[in-house]
Every structure is written in structure tokens, then in C-alpha cells.
Design a protein around this motif. Structure first.
Motif, PDB file in Angstrom:
ATOM      1  N   ASN A  53       0.843  -1.202   0.000  1.00  0.00           N
ATOM      2  CA  ASN A  53       0.000   0.000   0.000  1.00  0.00           C
ATOM      3  C   ASN A  53       0.882   1.258   0.000  1.00  0.00           C
ATOM      4  N   PRO A  54       0.837   2.042  -1.073  1.00  0.00           N
ATOM      5  CA  PRO A  54       1.743   3.192  -1.177  1.00  0.00           C
ATOM      6  C   PRO A  54       1.635   4.175  -0.015  1.00  0.00           C
ATOM      7  N   GLU A  55       0.424   4.375   0.509  1.00  0.00           N
ATOM      8  CA  GLU A  55       0.285   5.343   1.614  1.00  0.00           C
ATOM      9  C   GLU A  55       0.977   4.849   2.881  1.00  0.00           C
ATOM     10  N   LEU A  56       0.784   3.556   3.163  1.00  0.00           N
ATOM     11  CA  LEU A  56       1.433   3.015   4.369  1.00  0.00           C
ATOM     12  C   LEU A  56       2.940   2.922   4.168  1.00  0.00           C
TER      13      LEU A  56
ATOM     14  N   ASP B  91      25.362  -0.191 -18.333  1.00  0.00           N
ATOM     15  CA  ASP B  91      25.140   0.505 -19.606  1.00  0.00           C
ATOM     16  C   ASP B  91      24.882  -0.485 -20.728  1.00  0.00           C
ATOM     17  N   GLY B  92      23.942  -0.156 -21.567  1.00  0.00           N
ATOM     18  CA  GLY B  92      23.723  -0.941 -22.778  1.00  0.00           C
ATOM     19  C   GLY B  92      22.886  -2.188 -22.578  1.00  0.00           C
ATOM     20  N   LYS B  93      22.456  -2.448 -21.344  1.00  0.00           N
ATOM     21  CA  LYS B  93      21.645  -3.654 -21.121  1.00  0.00           C
ATOM     22  C   LYS B  93      20.184  -3.336 -21.398  1.00  0.00           C
ATOM     23  N   PRO B  94      19.475  -4.256 -22.034  1.00  0.00           N
ATOM     24  CA  PRO B  94      18.045  -4.020 -22.186  1.00  0.00           C
ATOM     25  C   PRO B  94      17.375  -4.090 -20.818  1.00  0.00           C
ATOM     26  N   ARG B  95      16.348  -3.271 -20.604  1.00  0.00           N
ATOM     27  CA  ARG B  95      15.669  -3.322 -19.303  1.00  0.00           C
ATOM     28  C   ARG B  95      14.778  -4.563 -19.259  1.00  0.00           C
ATOM     29  N   ALA B  96      15.104  -5.481 -18.387  1.00  0.00           N
ATOM     30  CA  ALA B  96      14.316  -6.708 -18.265  1.00  0.00           C
ATOM     31  C   ALA B  96      14.453  -7.205 -16.838  1.00  0.00           C
ATOM     32  N   TYR B  97      13.352  -7.611 -16.254  1.00  0.00           N
ATOM     33  CA  TYR B  97      13.415  -8.049 -14.865  1.00  0.00           C
ATOM     34  C   TYR B  97      14.067  -9.419 -14.787  1.00  0.00           C
ATOM     35  N   GLY B  98      15.037  -9.553 -13.907  1.00  0.00           N
ATOM     36  CA  GLY B  98      15.828 -10.783 -13.867  1.00  0.00           C
ATOM     37  C   GLY B  98      15.607 -11.639 -12.642  1.00  0.00           C
ATOM     38  N   LEU B  99      14.589 -11.295 -11.837  1.00  0.00           N
ATOM     39  CA  LEU B  99      14.300 -12.102 -10.655  1.00  0.00           C
ATOM     40  C   LEU B  99      12.859 -12.599 -10.734  1.00  0.00           C
ATOM     41  N   TYR B 100      12.496 -13.482  -9.824  1.00  0.00           N
ATOM     42  CA  TYR B 100      11.123 -13.990  -9.798  1.00  0.00           C
ATOM     43  C   TYR B 100      10.423 -13.379  -8.588  1.00  0.00           C
ATOM     44  N   GLY B 101       9.327 -12.695  -8.831  1.00  0.00           N
ATOM     45  CA  GLY B 101       8.668 -11.957  -7.751  1.00  0.00           C
ATOM     46  C   GLY B 101       7.623 -12.741  -6.984  1.00  0.00           C
ATOM     47  N   GLY B 102       7.456 -14.013  -7.284  1.00  0.00           N
ATOM     48  CA  GLY B 102       6.374 -14.778  -6.649  1.00  0.00           C
ATOM     49  C   GLY B 102       6.736 -15.376  -5.301  1.00  0.00           C
ATOM     50  N   GLY B 103       8.023 -15.291  -4.932  1.00  0.00           N
ATOM     51  CA  GLY B 103       8.433 -15.792  -3.623  1.00  0.00           C
ATOM     52  C   GLY B 103       8.778 -17.277  -3.625  1.00  0.00           C
ATOM     53  N   MET B 104       9.444 -17.659  -2.547  1.00  0.00           N
ATOM     54  CA  MET B 104      10.039 -18.995  -2.496  1.00  0.00           C
ATOM     55  C   MET B 104       9.002 -20.117  -2.429  1.00  0.00           C
TER      56      MET B 104
ATOM     57  N   ASN C  97       5.126  -6.469 -13.249  1.00  0.00           N
ATOM     58  CA  ASN C  97       4.346  -5.328 -13.743  1.00  0.00           C
ATOM     59  C   ASN C  97       3.146  -5.022 -12.863  1.00  0.00           C
ATOM     60  N   ALA C  98       2.711  -6.017 -12.097  1.00  0.00           N
ATOM     61  CA  ALA C  98       1.571  -5.789 -11.205  1.00  0.00           C
ATOM     62  C   ALA C  98       2.027  -5.317  -9.821  1.00  0.00           C
ATOM     63  N   SER C  99       3.321  -5.132  -9.641  1.00  0.00           N
ATOM     64  CA  SER C  99       3.817  -4.815  -8.295  1.00  0.00           C
ATOM     65  C   SER C  99       4.299  -3.370  -8.199  1.00  0.00           C
ATOM     66  N   VAL C 100       4.524  -2.926  -6.960  1.00  0.00           N
ATOM     67  CA  VAL C 100       5.026  -1.558  -6.744  1.00  0.00           C
ATOM     68  C   VAL C 100       6.498  -1.440  -7.137  1.00  0.00           C
ATOM     69  N   PHE C 101       7.119  -2.548  -7.492  1.00  0.00           N
ATOM     70  CA  PHE C 101       8.548  -2.556  -7.811  1.00  0.00           C
ATOM     71  C   PHE C 101       8.833  -2.203  -9.273  1.00  0.00           C
ATOM     72  N   LYS C 102       7.795  -2.103 -10.078  1.00  0.00           N
ATOM     73  CA  LYS C 102       8.026  -2.159 -11.527  1.00  0.00           C
ATOM     74  C   LYS C 102       8.841  -0.992 -12.111  1.00  0.00           C
ATOM     75  N   ASP C 103       8.816   0.163 -11.447  1.00  0.00           N
ATOM     76  CA  ASP C 103       9.539   1.304 -12.024  1.00  0.00           C
ATOM     77  C   ASP C 103      10.861   1.610 -11.340  1.00  0.00           C
ATOM     78  N   VAL C 104      11.205   0.831 -10.335  1.00  0.00           N
ATOM     79  CA  VAL C 104      12.428   1.142  -9.597  1.00  0.00           C
ATOM     80  C   VAL C 104      13.668   0.933 -10.473  1.00  0.00           C
ATOM     81  N   GLN C 105      14.626   1.806 -10.276  1.00  0.00           N
ATOM     82  CA  GLN C 105      15.908   1.657 -10.973  1.00  0.00           C
ATOM     83  C   GLN C 105      16.758   0.697 -10.154  1.00  0.00           C
ATOM     84  N   SER C 106      17.072  -0.444 -10.697  1.00  0.00           N
ATOM     85  CA  SER C 106      17.780  -1.446  -9.887  1.00  0.00           C
ATOM     86  C   SER C 106      18.558  -2.400 -10.775  1.00  0.00           C
ATOM     87  N   TRP C 107      19.585  -3.010 -10.161  1.00  0.00           N
ATOM     88  CA  TRP C 107      20.330  -4.035 -10.897  1.00  0.00           C
ATOM     89  C   TRP C 107      19.423  -5.193 -11.273  1.00  0.00           C
ATOM     90  N   ALA C 108      18.309  -5.356 -10.533  1.00  0.00           N
ATOM     91  CA  ALA C 108      17.402  -6.467 -10.834  1.00  0.00           C
ATOM     92  C   ALA C 108      16.793  -6.323 -12.234  1.00  0.00           C
TER      93      ALA C 108
END
Ligand code: NA7
Length: 545
Positions: free
Chosen positions: A301-304, A509-522, A492-503
Motif C-alpha cells: 500500500n503506497p500510503e502506508l 550501460d547498454g543492457k536491455p531493461r528486463a526483470y531478472g528475478l522472480y517476484g512470486g516468492g520462495m 508489472n503488477a507490483s510496486v517494484f516495476k519502475d524502480v531503478q535497480s540491478w534487478a
């Protein structure tokens, strides 16, 4: 001879020309895989670029380096007697203690004879005629393997700022991820640290007060929170040893940590009560409790989340005497948890020292490394030692340091040119008989807990191939596409989608932006692996070719 020296004896092992299973890497995942495969009586061996085992805990030997998963939840759980025999000295062990532990495991299970140290893989090419992998090492040696299992890590290819002049610097300079074994003596030296991620935070705390002066070059402040580490008494360790089954159970949650989210909803309590809870997390609870033991709504929740960030900012202001400095150290418009928060131990107080300076690289970017130090757009600085705590070419960097070619000579770099593509972080299409431990689009969190799922999965795949007399297995492109879509949908459904991160590869430099982790949890990840196995290895094709 110390235990670590004994393991290093592996550097003198003669290298076989063939093996059934070649594991690349002898870090936390590689050692686990080697143990598992040898337990099953298989012909498996490892090659490791370092002259010791440990991976992350071998290379990142900078002062202050320590784990931030509770150590008793981080060690291996595959042998009950190992758990009983090893005692951790602190809740969060230092790098030397982790390295010692991993060496102990290797020695205890007599794995050193199968680990070839000082052996870096240059290339791995799939040989279609004999269905296997031709592997060449940087020293020219060659090994033929039926199966290759990579355990090369996702944060193991060190990365430096892309500014000119690094080779000109006449003082000493080191990357945290490539730290020398020889002691780096900071006493009386003018020291620069570039980077304020998890590594930077730890090295800054260790160097402040030892060096004559310390200048911290910060690009982006993050929400560092107290680790609240402490020693483990003998009585406490005895008690932990009686609870290992429960501790393992308690880790079976999305992050793999011992911490469980608050069962009380943030919405059901007053602001005053929430703030009291935040204070408990900050002052009394350990490590990732701040993230994973918090109200679940703080992540979603963004407000919390903002309310929690306001609380953290208040705590920073309470710890840093100079309000201007406190403001520079406080993230702006960065929700808590979207970018991996460093765990600290007196980090903010470092900036109250008169011999510590903060340079804000957002205001005055780094321009070049000079013979005598660093130059920003505003000033030149002279240093004796420069520490690069600037992170890694994450997720795919460790793969792309090798020349990996699959069916028809397809280059893994081309195959992943739009970002990594895997099936459950364990394999990719067109690269038969190759499995990944800790591969792209997999888990982050308490790493050994996350990786043990993948080690078991890899062993199950290989066991199936061997027991059914299959010469070859491969994942289907459709299965890979489905996993890539799933990974992307989750992020894309999470609050993490726009963060600038190594993930996302944003730090390279020069890397295509692509999420490299799995967000569904262990837990979901483990269930998915189980589902694949119980559904006849869904997504895999086995053949006798
Ligand atoms: P991180 O988390 O990638 O941190 C790297 C830090 O270095 C971060 O503060 C970066 O700032 C900074 N950085 C990177 N490149 C530059 C340049 N060119 N100039 C200035 N500053 C730069 O790596 P760590 O080693 O700290 O941690 C890696 C993992 O280890 C961590 O996730 C844990 O799992 C343990 P930025 O934020 O990119 O602006």
C-alpha cells in the motif's frame, strides 16, 4: 595447515578430461549441488575460478562484510549432524566466519577432491554429435561433460563506474567484490568509497575512524535500517540447535527468512500503535524483520509505505547531527523495500565524524579518476585508497563472461539479447543438458534456502534422465516463454516495476531493461518445481539422441 589451506589443496588436483556432471562454481549453490550429486553416487566435479571455495564469501572479503540473513537460517540443512556440530558466533556472521563454514562443509563431506580451484571457464559449447558439453578453461584445459550445471551467481561480475582514468590512479584501489587476501591497511590513509549499497554501507562503517579521512561518494541514498546484530551465547546456540526443524519451517515463506509478516493488519491499529511497532522493528528486531516482519500492507500500500518511509526519515534525522547532511542521506521518492535496503550498524553516525565527508554525485557527478584521486564536476580530491563499492553486472553478467553456445552454435548472449529467458530459473531452450542453480528469473532472499529447491530440482531432472537411459534433455521454447511472461506479469503488477535497480539491469550501460528475478516468492517457486516434476517434467523433453 589450517582448514582453509587444506581445501586449497584442491588447486593441485589434476583435472580429468571427462566427467558426467560439471558444476561451474563452488559457492553456496555449487557446494550444495556437488554434495547432492556425490551423495547420489554420481560422477560430478566442480571448477572454481577462485583459489578457494565460497563464491560470494570468497570474493567479497572487504572489511565489514557480513551476511544479513540470520546465520542459523542461512547454513545448509542437508545434514542434521552438521547443524549440531557447527556453532555460529553472531546472529549475522562475518565474511571470514562464512568462508570458514563453507570450507568446513567441503572438508567434512570430503568434497575438496572434486573441486578444481583456480580454474575459470572460458567457453562451454554443446556438442551435438556426442550429446554433451565441450568445456574449455582459461588456462587452455578441456573437459567433456555430459551435463553442465552452472552455479555462477547473479552478483559476481564486479562493475566499475564508466568514467575514464581508473588505470591511471597511482594509489591502491579495490572493488568490494574482488577484494585481495592481503590486508588493506587504511590507517592514516585518505580513503574514498564510491557506492552506498549493501557493500558500501558495510565498508564505510568499517573504514570510518581507521582512515585519516573518508570521503563517501553517494549517487542514490537508500533506506538503510539497523541489522541489530549481536553475539550468540553458548546457551543460545544450544537452544537454537534444538529448534532447527522449526527454524527451517519458519523460513518457508516468500523471502526464505525467519521473519513472518505481522498478523495484525496496519489498518486495524492507530497511527500511534503503528509507530510503536515501527520503533520495535527498528530498535529491537533483527535484520529483515524491518522488511518481512512488518505489516504486509507496508509493501503493498503506497500510503502506508510512505508513512513507514516518513518514520525512517525521522530516525535518520535523529541520528545525523547536520540537517543538510541528514537530508542528503534520506531517499527522495523511493518507497521502502523496492530497492534492496542495506542493513547497517552505525552507518548514519559515521557522518557525524569530522573526518568523514559526503559527496552527493547527483549534484556533482563523477567525471574521472586521476593519477591522484577523483574529479567531480565541482572539485578534485586526492586519495591514497579508492574503494569501488559499485556493484555488479548483475544476473547475466556472470554468464556472459563465458562463451556459452547451445544447439547449432547459438550464443547465449544472442539468445538473451532482450534479457534473460529461462524456465523456472533452471534452464533455457536450445541449451540441452544444462541446468542453472540460482539462474536468472529465480529467487532472491535467504539464498541457501532459495537454492536448495533448485538443487533438488536439478538432481531430480538429471536422475530422471539417467535412470530412464535418456541421453539428452531440453526445455521447450513454449515453457520458457510462459515463464518469461509470468515473471513479467508479476513484476508489472507490483510496486517494484519502475524502480531503478540491478534487478532490471539498470546499473549496466547498454543492457536491455528486463526483470531478472522472480517476484512470486520462495513458496510459490518451490510449488511450481514440484508441480513440474509431478506432471511428468512438464516443459522438459527427454530423448535418447
Ligand atoms: P549494489 O547494491 O548494486 O550497490 C552499488 C552502489 O554503487 C549503489 O549505491 C550505486 O548507486 C553505486 N554506484 C554504481 N555505479 C556507480 C557509479 N558509476 N557512480 C557512482 N555510484 C555508483 O551493490 P552492492 O555490492 O552494494 O550489493 C550487492 C548485493 O550484495 C546486494 O543486493 C545484497 O544482496 C548483497 P545507485 O544506487 O545505482 O545510484
Amino acid at each position: 595447515m589450517t582448514m582453509i589451506d587444506a581445501v586449497r589443496g584442491g588447486a593441485t588436483l589434476s583435472l580429468p578430461e571427462t566427467t558426467e556432471i560439471l558444476i561451474i562454481g563452488a559457492g553456496v549453490g555449487g557446494i550444495n549441488a556437488l554434495y547432492e550429486f556425490r551423495q547420489r553416487g554420481w560422477d560430478a566435479m566442480s571448477v572454481e575460478a577462485g583459489d578457494g571455495v565460497g563464491g560470494t564469501w570468497f570474493w567479497n572479503r572487504y572489511p565489514g562484510c557480513r551476511v544479513d540473513s540470520e546465520s542459523y537460517s542461512y547454513g545448509y540443512y542437508f545434514d542434521k549432524q552438521l547443524l549440531q556440530d557447527w556453532s555460529w558466533s553472531e546472529h549475522f556472521a562475518t565474511q571470514p566466519e562464512n568462508e570458514e563454514y563453507l570450507n568446513h562443509v567441503v572438508e567434512r563431506f570430503e568434497l575438496g577432491q572434486y573441486i578444481h580451484l583456480n580454474r575459470r571457464v572460458a567457453s562451454a559449447h554443446f556438442n551435438e554429435e556426442r550429446t554433451g558439453w565441450d568445456v574449455t578453461l582459461t588456462d587452455g584445459a578441456r573437459i567433456s561433460a555430459k551435463f553442465v550445471v552452472t552455479a555462477v551467481g547473479i552478483l559476481s561480475a564486479p562493475q566499475y563506474p564508466k568514467v575514464p582514468g581508473r588505470e591511471l590512479f597511482r594509489g591502491e584501489s579495490h572493488h568490494t567484490g574482488l577484494w585481495p587476501k592481503e590486508k588493506v591497511d587504511f590507517a592514516g590513509k585518505r580513503v574514498a568509497v564510491i557506492g552506498t549499497g549493501s557493500s558500501g554501507t558495510q565498508v564505510i562503517e568499517a573504514v570510518a575512524g581507521v582512515a585519516a579521512s573518508l570521503t563517501v561518494f553517494q549517487r542514490t541514498p537508500n533506506w538503510a535500517t539497523p541489522l541489530n546484530n549481536g553475539p550468540i551465547s553458548a546457551a543460545e546456540m544450544d537452544d537454537i540447535k534444538t529448534r532447527y526443524d522449526d527454524i527451517w519451517e519458519s523460513c518457508q515463506n516468500p523471502g526464505g527468512f525467519v521473519h513472518r509478516a505481522s498478523e495484525i493488519s496496519a489498518h486495524d491499529v492507530s497511527l500511534e500503535e503503528r509507530r510503536a511497532f515501527y520503533a520495535t522493528l527498528y530498535d529491537d528486531r533483527r535484520g529483515w524483520a524491518t522488511g518481512f516482519g512488518n505489516y504486509p500492507e507496508v509493501r503493498a500500500n503506497p500510503e502506508l509505505n510512505r508513512e513507514f518511509c516518513d518514520y525512517l526519515a525521522e530516525r535518520i534525522r535523529g541520528r545525523v547531527n547536520d540537517p543538510v547532511l541528514a537530508d542528503k542521506l534520506t531517499p527522495k521518492a523511493l518507497p521502502y523495500g523496492v530497492k534492496r535496503p542495506p542493513m547497517e550498524n552505525g552507518y548514519y553516525e559515521v557522518f557525524n565524524r569530522s573526518d568523514v565527508t559526503l559527496v552527493d554525485l547527483r549534484e556533482t557527478p563523477l567525471v574521472e579518476v586521476t593519477e591522484t584521486g577523483l574529479r567531480t564536476t565541482e572539485a578534485t580530491f586526492e586519495f591514497d585508497i579508492i574503494v569501488y563499492a559499485t556493484g555488479f553486472d548483475a544476473i547475466t553478467g556472470s554468464f556472459h563472461r563465458m562463451d556459452v553456445r547451445g544447439v547449432g552454435g547459438v550464443d547465449l548472449k544472442d539468445h538473451w539479447d532482450a534479457g534473460p529467458r529461462t524456465y523456472v530459473a533452471s534452464a533455457t531452450d536450445r541449451f540441452p543438458n544444462m541446468l542453472f542453480i540460482g539462474g536468472p528469473q529465480g529467487l532472491s532472499g535467504n539464498i541457501p534456502r532459495c537454492l536448495e529447491h533448485q538443487v533438488t530440482f536439478a538432481a531430480t531432472i538429471i536422475d530422471h534422465a539417467k535412470s530412464q537411459g535418456h541421453n539428452r534433455f531440453e526445455v521447450e521454447a513454449a515453457a520458457v516463454n510462459e515463464w518469461v511472461d509470468h515473471v513479467n506479469e508479476l513484476i508489472n503488477a507490483s510496486v517494484f516495476k519502475d524502480v531503478q535497480s540491478w534487478a532490471f539491469g539498470d546499473n549496466t550501460d547498454g543492457k536491455p531493461r528486463a526483470y531478472g528475478l522472480y517476484g512470486g516468492g520462495m513458496v510459490a517457486f518451490g510449488e511450481r518445481l514440484d508441480h513440474i516434476v509431478s506432471n511428468g517434467f512438464e516443459g522438459f523433453t527427454f530423448s535418447d539422441r
